[in-house]
Motif scaffolding. Sequence first.
Motif, PDB file in Angstrom:
ATOM      1  N   GLY A  33     -61.511  26.512 -32.103  1.00  0.00           N
ATOM      2  CA  GLY A  33     -62.933  26.348 -31.837  1.00  0.00           C
ATOM      3  C   GLY A  33     -63.786  26.681 -33.050  1.00  0.00           C
ATOM      4  N   ASN A  34     -64.925  27.254 -32.823  1.00  0.00           N
ATOM      5  CA  ASN A  34     -65.852  27.571 -33.908  1.00  0.00           C
ATOM      6  C   ASN A  34     -65.313  28.644 -34.845  1.00  0.00           C
ATOM      7  OD1 ASN A  34     -67.575  25.733 -32.757  1.00  0.00           O
ATOM      8  ND2 ASN A  34     -68.918  27.257 -31.815  1.00  0.00           N
ATOM      9  N   ALA A  35     -64.323  29.423 -34.385  1.00  0.00           N
ATOM     10  CA  ALA A  35     -63.750  30.483 -35.213  1.00  0.00           C
ATOM     11  C   ALA A  35     -63.026  29.934 -36.434  1.00  0.00           C
ATOM     12  CB  ALA A  35     -62.796  31.339 -34.380  1.00  0.00           C
ATOM     13  N   VAL A  36     -62.719  28.619 -36.442  1.00  0.00           N
ATOM     14  CA  VAL A  36     -62.017  28.035 -37.578  1.00  0.00           C
ATOM     15  C   VAL A  36     -62.835  28.150 -38.856  1.00  0.00           C
ATOM     16  CG1 VAL A  36     -62.930  25.687 -37.346  1.00  0.00           C
ATOM     17  CG2 VAL A  36     -60.618  26.033 -38.227  1.00  0.00           C
ATOM     18  N   ALA A  37     -64.163  28.296 -38.726  1.00  0.00           N
ATOM     19  CA  ALA A  37     -65.035  28.388 -39.907  1.00  0.00           C
ATOM     20  C   ALA A  37     -64.829  29.681 -40.677  1.00  0.00           C
ATOM     21  CB  ALA A  37     -66.495  28.269 -39.477  1.00  0.00           C
ATOM     22  N   THR A  38     -64.244  30.685 -40.043  1.00  0.00           N
ATOM     23  CA  THR A  38     -64.055  31.981 -40.707  1.00  0.00           C
ATOM     24  C   THR A  38     -62.789  32.034 -41.545  1.00  0.00           C
ATOM     25  OG1 THR A  38     -62.877  32.902 -38.796  1.00  0.00           O
ATOM     26  CG2 THR A  38     -65.282  33.119 -38.827  1.00  0.00           C
ATOM     27  N   ASN A  39     -61.953  31.025 -41.447  1.00  0.00           N
ATOM     28  CA  ASN A  39     -60.687  30.999 -42.188  1.00  0.00           C
ATOM     29  C   ASN A  39     -60.571  29.658 -42.904  1.00  0.00           C
ATOM     30  OD1 ASN A  39     -57.970  30.895 -43.052  1.00  0.00           O
ATOM     31  ND2 ASN A  39     -57.276  32.128 -41.302  1.00  0.00           N
ATOM     32  N   LYS A  40     -60.966  29.638 -44.179  1.00  0.00           N
ATOM     33  CA  LYS A  40     -61.009  28.370 -44.911  1.00  0.00           C
ATOM     34  C   LYS A  40     -59.613  27.793 -45.136  1.00  0.00           C
ATOM     35  CE  LYS A  40     -64.433  27.677 -47.605  1.00  0.00           C
ATOM     36  NZ  LYS A  40     -65.424  27.663 -48.707  1.00  0.00           N
ATOM     37  N   GLY A  41     -58.618  28.662 -45.310  1.00  0.00           N
ATOM     38  CA  GLY A  41     -57.252  28.169 -45.481  1.00  0.00           C
ATOM     39  C   GLY A  41     -56.762  27.426 -44.243  1.00  0.00           C
ATOM     40  N   LEU A  42     -57.025  28.001 -43.062  1.00  0.00           N
ATOM     41  CA  LEU A  42     -56.654  27.344 -41.814  1.00  0.00           C
ATOM     42  C   LEU A  42     -57.441  26.053 -41.643  1.00  0.00           C
ATOM     43  CD1 LEU A  42     -55.231  27.317 -39.050  1.00  0.00           C
ATOM     44  CD2 LEU A  42     -57.142  28.696 -38.167  1.00  0.00           C
ATOM     45  N   LEU A  43     -58.708  26.080 -42.015  1.00  0.00           N
ATOM     46  CA  LEU A  43     -59.548  24.894 -41.893  1.00  0.00           C
ATOM     47  C   LEU A  43     -58.988  23.747 -42.723  1.00  0.00           C
ATOM     48  CD1 LEU A  43     -62.082  23.521 -40.823  1.00  0.00           C
ATOM     49  CD2 LEU A  43     -63.379  24.565 -42.707  1.00  0.00           C
ATOM     50  N   TYR A  44     -58.593  24.040 -43.968  1.00  0.00           N
ATOM     51  CA  TYR A  44     -57.992  23.003 -44.814  1.00  0.00           C
ATOM     52  C   TYR A  44     -56.697  22.479 -44.190  1.00  0.00           C
ATOM     53  CZ  TYR A  44     -60.915  23.076 -49.017  1.00  0.00           C
ATOM     54  OH  TYR A  44     -61.951  22.922 -49.910  1.00  0.00           O
ATOM     55  N   ALA A  45     -55.856  23.391 -43.703  1.00  0.00           N
ATOM     56  CA  ALA A  45     -54.573  22.990 -43.126  1.00  0.00           C
ATOM     57  C   ALA A  45     -54.763  22.061 -41.929  1.00  0.00           C
ATOM     58  CB  ALA A  45     -53.775  24.229 -42.716  1.00  0.00           C
ATOM     59  N   LEU A  46     -55.779  22.343 -41.122  1.00  0.00           N
ATOM     60  CA  LEU A  46     -56.026  21.525 -39.939  1.00  0.00           C
ATOM     61  C   LEU A  46     -56.717  20.206 -40.275  1.00  0.00           C
ATOM     62  CD1 LEU A  46     -57.182  24.223 -37.331  1.00  0.00           C
ATOM     63  CD2 LEU A  46     -54.923  23.172 -37.574  1.00  0.00           C
ATOM     64  N   LEU A  47     -57.475  20.178 -41.366  1.00  0.00           N
ATOM     65  CA  LEU A  47     -58.224  18.969 -41.721  1.00  0.00           C
ATOM     66  C   LEU A  47     -57.356  17.892 -42.376  1.00  0.00           C
ATOM     67  CD1 LEU A  47     -61.623  20.301 -43.149  1.00  0.00           C
ATOM     68  CD2 LEU A  47     -61.319  18.820 -41.152  1.00  0.00           C
ATOM     69  N   ILE A  48     -56.267  18.292 -43.026  1.00  0.00           N
ATOM     70  CA  ILE A  48     -55.491  17.336 -43.814  1.00  0.00           C
ATOM     71  C   ILE A  48     -55.013  16.155 -42.989  1.00  0.00           C
ATOM     72  CG2 ILE A  48     -53.339  17.004 -45.087  1.00  0.00           C
ATOM     73  CD1 ILE A  48     -53.708  19.813 -46.215  1.00  0.00           C
ATOM     74  N   MET A  49     -54.416  16.406 -41.813  1.00  0.00           N
ATOM     75  CA  MET A  49     -53.859  15.302 -41.026  1.00  0.00           C
ATOM     76  C   MET A  49     -54.928  14.369 -40.465  1.00  0.00           C
ATOM     77  SD  MET A  49     -50.699  15.182 -41.431  1.00  0.00           S
ATOM     78  CE  MET A  49     -50.427  13.828 -40.298  1.00  0.00           C
ATOM     79  N   PRO A  50     -55.969  14.875 -39.798  1.00  0.00           N
ATOM     80  CA  PRO A  50     -56.962  13.923 -39.264  1.00  0.00           C
ATOM     81  C   PRO A  50     -57.822  13.247 -40.332  1.00  0.00           C
ATOM     82  CG  PRO A  50     -57.594  16.181 -38.746  1.00  0.00           C
ATOM     83  CD  PRO A  50     -56.223  16.242 -39.307  1.00  0.00           C
ATOM     84  N   ILE A  51     -57.919  13.843 -41.530  1.00  0.00           N
ATOM     85  CA  ILE A  51     -58.718  13.223 -42.593  1.00  0.00           C
ATOM     86  C   ILE A  51     -57.859  12.307 -43.457  1.00  0.00           C
ATOM     87  CG2 ILE A  51     -60.137  13.640 -44.634  1.00  0.00           C
ATOM     88  CD1 ILE A  51     -61.463  14.329 -41.940  1.00  0.00           C
ATOM     89  N   TRP A  52     -56.727  12.806 -43.954  1.00  0.00           N
ATOM     90  CA  TRP A  52     -55.840  11.972 -44.767  1.00  0.00           C
ATOM     91  C   TRP A  52     -54.770  11.285 -43.921  1.00  0.00           C
ATOM     92  CZ3 TRP A  52     -50.670  13.416 -44.620  1.00  0.00           C
ATOM     93  CH2 TRP A  52     -49.800  12.518 -45.256  1.00  0.00           C
ATOM     94  N   GLY A  53     -54.125  12.058 -43.040  1.00  0.00           N
ATOM     95  CA  GLY A  53     -52.934  11.577 -42.362  1.00  0.00           C
ATOM     96  C   GLY A  53     -53.147  10.365 -41.483  1.00  0.00           C
ATOM     97  N   ILE A  54     -54.346  10.217 -40.925  1.00  0.00           N
ATOM     98  CA  ILE A  54     -54.570   9.104 -40.010  1.00  0.00           C
ATOM     99  C   ILE A  54     -54.460   7.763 -40.734  1.00  0.00           C
ATOM    100  CG2 ILE A  54     -57.083   8.870 -40.221  1.00  0.00           C
ATOM    101  CD1 ILE A  54     -55.038   8.883 -36.954  1.00  0.00           C
ATOM    102  N   SER A  55     -54.787   7.739 -42.024  1.00  0.00           N
ATOM    103  CA  SER A  55     -54.636   6.487 -42.789  1.00  0.00           C
ATOM    104  C   SER A  55     -53.158   6.153 -42.971  1.00  0.00           C
ATOM    105  CB  SER A  55     -55.329   6.608 -44.150  1.00  0.00           C
ATOM    106  OG  SER A  55     -54.752   7.642 -44.926  1.00  0.00           O
ATOM    107  N   SER A  56     -52.315   7.171 -43.084  1.00  0.00           N
ATOM    108  CA  SER A  56     -50.872   6.928 -43.180  1.00  0.00           C
ATOM    109  C   SER A  56     -50.319   6.428 -41.859  1.00  0.00           C
ATOM    110  CB  SER A  56     -50.144   8.214 -43.596  1.00  0.00           C
ATOM    111  OG  SER A  56     -50.348   8.486 -44.964  1.00  0.00           O
ATOM    112  N   VAL A  57     -50.856   6.953 -40.748  1.00  0.00           N
ATOM    113  CA  VAL A  57     -50.439   6.467 -39.433  1.00  0.00           C
ATOM    114  C   VAL A  57     -50.794   4.986 -39.296  1.00  0.00           C
ATOM    115  CG1 VAL A  57     -50.659   6.733 -36.942  1.00  0.00           C
ATOM    116  CG2 VAL A  57     -50.717   8.760 -38.404  1.00  0.00           C
ATOM    117  N   VAL A  58     -51.969   4.604 -39.766  1.00  0.00           N
ATOM    118  CA  VAL A  58     -52.391   3.196 -39.719  1.00  0.00           C
ATOM    119  C   VAL A  58     -51.416   2.322 -40.515  1.00  0.00           C
ATOM    120  CG1 VAL A  58     -54.178   1.555 -40.412  1.00  0.00           C
ATOM    121  CG2 VAL A  58     -54.827   3.738 -39.392  1.00  0.00           C
ATOM    122  N   ALA A  59     -51.056   2.774 -41.719  1.00  0.00           N
ATOM    123  CA  ALA A  59     -50.162   1.995 -42.571  1.00  0.00           C
ATOM    124  C   ALA A  59     -48.782   1.851 -41.936  1.00  0.00           C
ATOM    125  CB  ALA A  59     -50.051   2.668 -43.940  1.00  0.00           C
TER     126      ALA A  59
END
Length: 232
Positions: A122-148
């Motif tokens: 939830g909103n607590a993800v904003a307090t941990n930037k490392g976790l935020l990056y880890a969670l963002l990689i797949m929906p931001i980058w990974g979804i384009s690989s799923v499309v391909a």
Amino acid sequence: MERYGAVIVREPKAEIDAESRAGLKMAELFHGPFLRPTIVVVLLGLGIGLVSFGFQLWIPSNLQKLGFGEAEANRLLRNSALIGFPLNFLVAWLYGFWSSKRTLVLLTGLTALSLFGFVIAGNAVATNKGLLYALLIMPIWGISSVVAVLSAYSAEIFPTRLRSRGGGLAAGFSKAGGVLIIALVAIAVAPPSISDTALIGAIPMALAALAVAFFGAETRKRQLEEITALAG
């Protein structure tokens, strides 16, 4: 043929018969042996559309609501895409030399897990930037690989006569989720919270991962006619 070392190879009768049984109508995709790959394509397409046009559309606003400035939110998204970019080469290798089916399950499953991570944190993800990056990689980058991967996979799991229709179905459903999201924006529906945004994409992606695991066909090192025969 002799000059180039080519030889005639007689195809197994079962593979030829499987190809000849395939019809030419779109309705063929929704019954008989092609229903299972169609379910895989539809669920993946919907998940891709909801993540691409839902999560990615609303995440800049969500990040700003969590206290990040506009520039910092954009930087987070840019960095997430750059971190994931080198993994494109790994995905291509996995699809070609490891397993097409397992590669798709892996990508889809990781995307679903990342989105469920946002739901749980939830909103607590904003307090941990490392976790935020880890969670963002797949929906931001990974979804384009799923499309391909889906584009290649959908061209392999349907017989020759239905291949263009199967590929079109995958492309169409990947946009269907986007149409729904854009319609919500057009009627001025307020962007949901980061948890709700993630959940919208997480559910179909999780269902798609299960569908590929149970119904998906392995296409690596198999001729297209053999894949069709196995589906039948």
